[in-house]
Design a protein around this motif. Structure first.
Motif, PDB file in Angstrom:
ATOM      1  N   TYR A 185      96.808 -13.633 -17.998  1.00  0.00           N
ATOM      2  CA  TYR A 185      95.462 -14.151 -18.241  1.00  0.00           C
ATOM      3  C   TYR A 185      94.872 -14.549 -16.893  1.00  0.00           C
ATOM      4  CZ  TYR A 185      91.725 -17.341 -19.480  1.00  0.00           C
ATOM      5  OH  TYR A 185      90.505 -17.975 -19.562  1.00  0.00           O
ATOM      6  N   CYS A 186      93.762 -13.938 -16.498  1.00  0.00           N
ATOM      7  CA  CYS A 186      93.145 -14.167 -15.186  1.00  0.00           C
ATOM      8  C   CYS A 186      91.887 -15.021 -15.249  1.00  0.00           C
ATOM      9  CB  CYS A 186      92.807 -12.829 -14.541  1.00  0.00           C
ATOM     10  SG  CYS A 186      94.247 -11.838 -14.179  1.00  0.00           S
ATOM     11  N   GLY A 187      91.530 -15.499 -16.410  1.00  0.00           N
ATOM     12  CA  GLY A 187      90.316 -16.310 -16.541  1.00  0.00           C
ATOM     13  C   GLY A 187      90.563 -17.747 -16.128  1.00  0.00           C
ATOM     14  N   PRO A 188      89.527 -18.559 -16.207  1.00  0.00           N
ATOM     15  CA  PRO A 188      89.670 -19.973 -15.870  1.00  0.00           C
ATOM     16  C   PRO A 188      90.585 -20.675 -16.886  1.00  0.00           C
ATOM     17  CG  PRO A 188      87.491 -19.550 -16.770  1.00  0.00           C
ATOM     18  CD  PRO A 188      88.168 -18.221 -16.624  1.00  0.00           C
ATOM     19  N   SER A 189      91.294 -21.688 -16.434  1.00  0.00           N
ATOM     20  CA  SER A 189      92.165 -22.442 -17.337  1.00  0.00           C
ATOM     21  C   SER A 189      91.335 -23.078 -18.439  1.00  0.00           C
ATOM     22  CB  SER A 189      92.916 -23.523 -16.563  1.00  0.00           C
ATOM     23  OG  SER A 189      93.797 -22.925 -15.646  1.00  0.00           O
ATOM     24  N   ILE A 190      91.848 -23.015 -19.660  1.00  0.00           N
ATOM     25  CA  ILE A 190      91.193 -23.608 -20.821  1.00  0.00           C
ATOM     26  C   ILE A 190      92.208 -24.570 -21.432  1.00  0.00           C
ATOM     27  CG2 ILE A 190      90.096 -23.196 -23.049  1.00  0.00           C
ATOM     28  CD1 ILE A 190      89.570 -20.306 -22.062  1.00  0.00           C
ATOM     29  N   LYS A 191      91.900 -25.840 -21.367  1.00  0.00           N
ATOM     30  CA  LYS A 191      92.828 -26.881 -21.820  1.00  0.00           C
ATOM     31  C   LYS A 191      93.298 -26.621 -23.248  1.00  0.00           C
ATOM     32  CE  LYS A 191      93.442 -31.828 -21.870  1.00  0.00           C
ATOM     33  NZ  LYS A 191      92.880 -33.121 -21.486  1.00  0.00           N
ATOM     34  N   GLY A 192      94.608 -26.601 -23.433  1.00  0.00           N
ATOM     35  CA  GLY A 192      95.200 -26.401 -24.738  1.00  0.00           C
ATOM     36  C   GLY A 192      95.257 -24.946 -25.190  1.00  0.00           C
ATOM     37  N   VAL A 193      94.730 -24.033 -24.364  1.00  0.00           N
ATOM     38  CA  VAL A 193      94.713 -22.617 -24.754  1.00  0.00           C
ATOM     39  C   VAL A 193      95.489 -21.769 -23.766  1.00  0.00           C
ATOM     40  CG1 VAL A 193      93.246 -20.611 -25.206  1.00  0.00           C
ATOM     41  CG2 VAL A 193      92.516 -22.871 -25.961  1.00  0.00           C
ATOM     42  N   ALA A 194      95.083 -21.783 -22.493  1.00  0.00           N
ATOM     43  CA  ALA A 194      95.734 -20.933 -21.483  1.00  0.00           C
ATOM     44  C   ALA A 194      95.458 -21.463 -20.086  1.00  0.00           C
ATOM     45  CB  ALA A 194      95.232 -19.504 -21.588  1.00  0.00           C
ATOM     46  N   LYS A 220      83.173 -15.684 -14.151  1.00  0.00           N
ATOM     47  CA  LYS A 220      82.010 -16.562 -14.061  1.00  0.00           C
ATOM     48  C   LYS A 220      81.328 -16.709 -15.430  1.00  0.00           C
ATOM     49  CE  LYS A 220      80.774 -18.288 -10.825  1.00  0.00           C
ATOM     50  NZ  LYS A 220      81.126 -19.611 -10.325  1.00  0.00           N
ATOM     51  N   ALA A 221      81.306 -15.639 -16.214  1.00  0.00           N
ATOM     52  CA  ALA A 221      80.705 -15.703 -17.543  1.00  0.00           C
ATOM     53  C   ALA A 221      81.472 -16.674 -18.434  1.00  0.00           C
ATOM     54  CB  ALA A 221      80.660 -14.313 -18.169  1.00  0.00           C
ATOM     55  N   VAL A 222      82.789 -16.622 -18.370  1.00  0.00           N
ATOM     56  CA  VAL A 222      83.625 -17.526 -19.177  1.00  0.00           C
ATOM     57  C   VAL A 222      83.499 -18.952 -18.656  1.00  0.00           C
ATOM     58  CG1 VAL A 222      86.009 -18.127 -19.782  1.00  0.00           C
ATOM     59  CG2 VAL A 222      85.245 -15.761 -19.902  1.00  0.00           C
TER      60      VAL A 222
END
Length: 86
Positions: A18-27, A80-82
């Motif tokens: 997963y290369c997107g921004p960190s999402i607390k509790g998800v990835a 950036k979109a995420v």
């Protein structure tokens, strides 16, 4: 990255990252998954299709990291979109 990668194609490739921004509790960014992605991330990709494009096969990771570092390319644009939605 020369070809578009969907979540299902990435999962079929074996180890994915997963290369997107960190999402607390998800990835967390740059977390590698083998044998599929966890349910929390899977549910998040169903809600936000852009997240699915940020899950890349392990062999595409160096190129994804290069795009993020240079702030250019498809992965950076998706990142950036995420980032704007989280």
């Amino acid at each position: 990255m020369t070809k578009r990668t969907t979540r299902k194609a990435a999962e079929a490739a074996g180890t994915v990252v997963y290369c997107g921004p960190s999402i607390k509790g998800v990835a967390k960014q740059f977390t590698a998954y083998n044998n599929g992605i966890p349910e929390g991330l899977k549910a998040a990709t169903e809600k936000n299709k852009v997240l699915a494009a940020l899950i890349v096969p392990l062999e595409d990771l160096p190129e994804a990291m290069r795009q993020l570092r240079q702030r250019s390319g498809r992965i950076h644009t998706l990142y950036k979109a995420v980032q704007g939605r989280t």
